[in-house]
Structure formats: C-alpha cells, structure tokens
Design an enzyme around this catalytic site. Sequence first.
Site, PDB file in Angstrom:
ATOM      1  CB  CYS A 131      48.025  44.478  36.154  1.00 57.60           C
ATOM      2  SG  CYS A 131      46.773  44.365  34.839  1.00 57.60           S
ATOM      3  CB  CYS A 134      48.825  46.227  32.315  1.00 57.49           C
ATOM      4  SG  CYS A 134      47.156  46.807  31.918  1.00 57.49           S
ATOM      5  CG  HIS A 144      43.130  45.902  34.243  1.00 57.08           C
ATOM      6  ND1 HIS A 144      44.196  46.128  33.388  1.00 57.08           N
ATOM      7  CD2 HIS A 144      42.120  45.417  33.467  1.00 57.08           C
ATOM      8  CE1 HIS A 144      43.846  45.787  32.159  1.00 57.08           C
ATOM      9  NE2 HIS A 144      42.605  45.355  32.180  1.00 57.08           N
ATOM     10  CB  CYS A 148      39.765  51.893  30.105  1.00 56.20           C
ATOM     11  SG  CYS A 148      38.543  53.160  30.522  1.00 56.20           S
ATOM     12  CG  HIS A 158      34.334  52.729  32.806  1.00 50.38           C
ATOM     13  ND1 HIS A 158      35.434  53.075  32.050  1.00 50.38           N
ATOM     14  CD2 HIS A 158      33.267  52.797  31.970  1.00 50.38           C
ATOM     15  CE1 HIS A 158      35.054  53.327  30.810  1.00 50.38           C
ATOM     16  NE2 HIS A 158      33.743  53.164  30.740  1.00 50.38           N
ATOM     17  CB  CYS A 159      31.431  57.449  34.924  1.00 51.41           C
ATOM     18  SG  CYS A 159      29.849  58.315  34.890  1.00 51.41           S
TER      19      CYS A 159
END
Length: 337
Positions: A131, A134, A144, A148, A158-159
């Site tokens: 990544c 990060c 990733h 977020c 991602h919800c």
Amino acid sequence: MRRGWKMALSGGLRCCRRMLAWVPVLVIVLVVLWSYYAYVFELCVVTVANTVEKVIYLTVYHALFVFFIWTYWKSIFTLPHQPHQKFFMSYGDKERYENEERPEVQKQMLLDIAKKLPVYTRTGNGAVRFCDRCHLIKPDRCHHCSVCAMCVLKMDHHCPWVNNCIGFSNYKFFLQFLAYSVLYCLYIAATVFQYFIKYWVGDLPNTRSKFHVLFLLFVACMFFVSLMILFGYHCWLLSRNKTTLEAFSAPIFLSGPDKNGFNLGFIKNFQQVFGENKRLWLLPIGSSPGDGHSFPMRSMNESQNPLLANEERWEDNEEEGRDFPESSSSLTIEMET
C-alpha cells in the site's frame, strides 16, 4: 494566506463529508424508532385487545429488538483493525524504496521485506502487495479502504448503512445484524398481517392506528426482501470463506489465482468467523479466531512457496515479541478434494 485558506476549505469539506456519512445511519435509526412506536403503542397497546396475545407479542418483540439494536451498535462502533506495526515499512526502507526509480528493484525490495512476514498473496504481476498510501506490506486479505483512509484487515466492504468498514473486527457482528434484522422484519410482518387485513376490510375502526399498522406491514416487507437478499449473499460468502472483494477478484497466490484458496469446508469456514465456542455464536461478542493477519489456507504446495522456508526466521521473530504463529505450517490446512 492562500495556503491557509485552502487548508481551511479542505478541512471544512472533510468535516462535511464525515457528517453526511452519518445520514444513512440516521435514516435507519429514525425508521427503527418509528417502528418501535408503531408496533408497541399503536398495535399492541391500542389495537390488540387480547391481553395474553399482547403480552406474547411484546415479549418476543423486545427480545428481537434488543439483539437487533445490540448487533447494529456493534457493527457501527467496532473500529476496523489495521495491520500490526511490523507490516509497516521502517523509515530507512521507506526512504530507499521512494528514492529507487527502477520498478524491478522496488519489487525485489518488497520481496526481501516480505520474507520476514507471513504473507502468501500477490498482485496480478506476482509482486508483493504493498500500500503506497499507508506504506505497509499488506497482510493476506487486507485492503485499503478509500473511505476510511486506511488498510483494513480482512476487508469485506465499506457499508454506508453502518458508516463503517466491515472487516475482520466486525464481520461477525455485521452478519448477526443482518440475521436479526431479517427476523425483526419477519416477526413484525407475521404478527401485523391479521390486523392489516382487519383494517383493510373495515373490521376495525378507522383510527390513527390504522395508518401506522398498514404502513408498518409495508415497511417490514420491503426491508425483509432487501435484507434477505443481502443476508443470503453473505451466507454464501461465509460458506465459501470469501469476502465480497474476493468474490469479485480471486486472491492470487504464488501458484496463481485461486478463488477457493481460503475455503476450508463449511464447518471450518463458519468457525473462522464465529469461533468454536457455540455459546457465543448468537451473541455479538468477539469470538473470531486469530489476529486477522494470517489465515488457514485450503492447500499449499511447499515446493512452490519459498516463504515456507522462512519458518525458522519467523520463530526467531516470535522470540523477539512478534505476534505471528510459531510455525508457518500452522497456516496451511490440507483438504481432500
């Protein structure tokens, strides 16, 4: 002056995005609060005349409501787990990596670093998964999340309805939330239906409760259908030990892509999320085994995986305080095909 203005504008936009991200959660909360009022007061207190029936309805409803709210809360506020610090590049490695312009040398640098870590998956071109935002070697099944802005262990998706990233830390809670949501809607629809018919044909007086009862059945059925589809899909993923991301793009190992690379069989797949303690299966309490950095695999040919030769090195790291398994062979589970 201009730079300060741009920073202030950027900060304001980020704040607005964070606030808007809570809108779907607020919508769900408002619908649930209304459903509670409509069912408890307008149906059970006002409409249902039989006392025994009223008590039974309220008892079962509140039991489902508690688990529904509990699992929803855990899905929202259980923070996704990030990779351990050992997966992050050191300052020296990061500086050398960024200063290196040759892609093949960068690839070899990542491979040398990964030899100290229990990572088995690769990118499409065979490189170690890295990544660049990060600055870390991605553990297996880690991805990733752009929302977020961090790498999430065993990321599923991602919800927006929970305003959270679903991954290793809260996937069990998310599945439980879907299950209790389906039961919640089904129970409301089943118990409301007879009074819906009575209001519809005119057997009950045309009062304020009529609107709440009629609309309650409609909303419960609508959410039941949509949630049942989503829950069924995640049950299928659970039975195959896949994440949503892995269902769309098979994980790539040194031997190549394998869509069933983490499939251990239904029972073991279930235990990978819910654990072996049956008393915790229905409760939103963390029981998933492992630390989210490494996972058992369906099969692995040692001759094709030179990382298995680093068993002694990992054992040395364990003595130095690393959190990884004592032996890389513990990551491998052979299954009869």
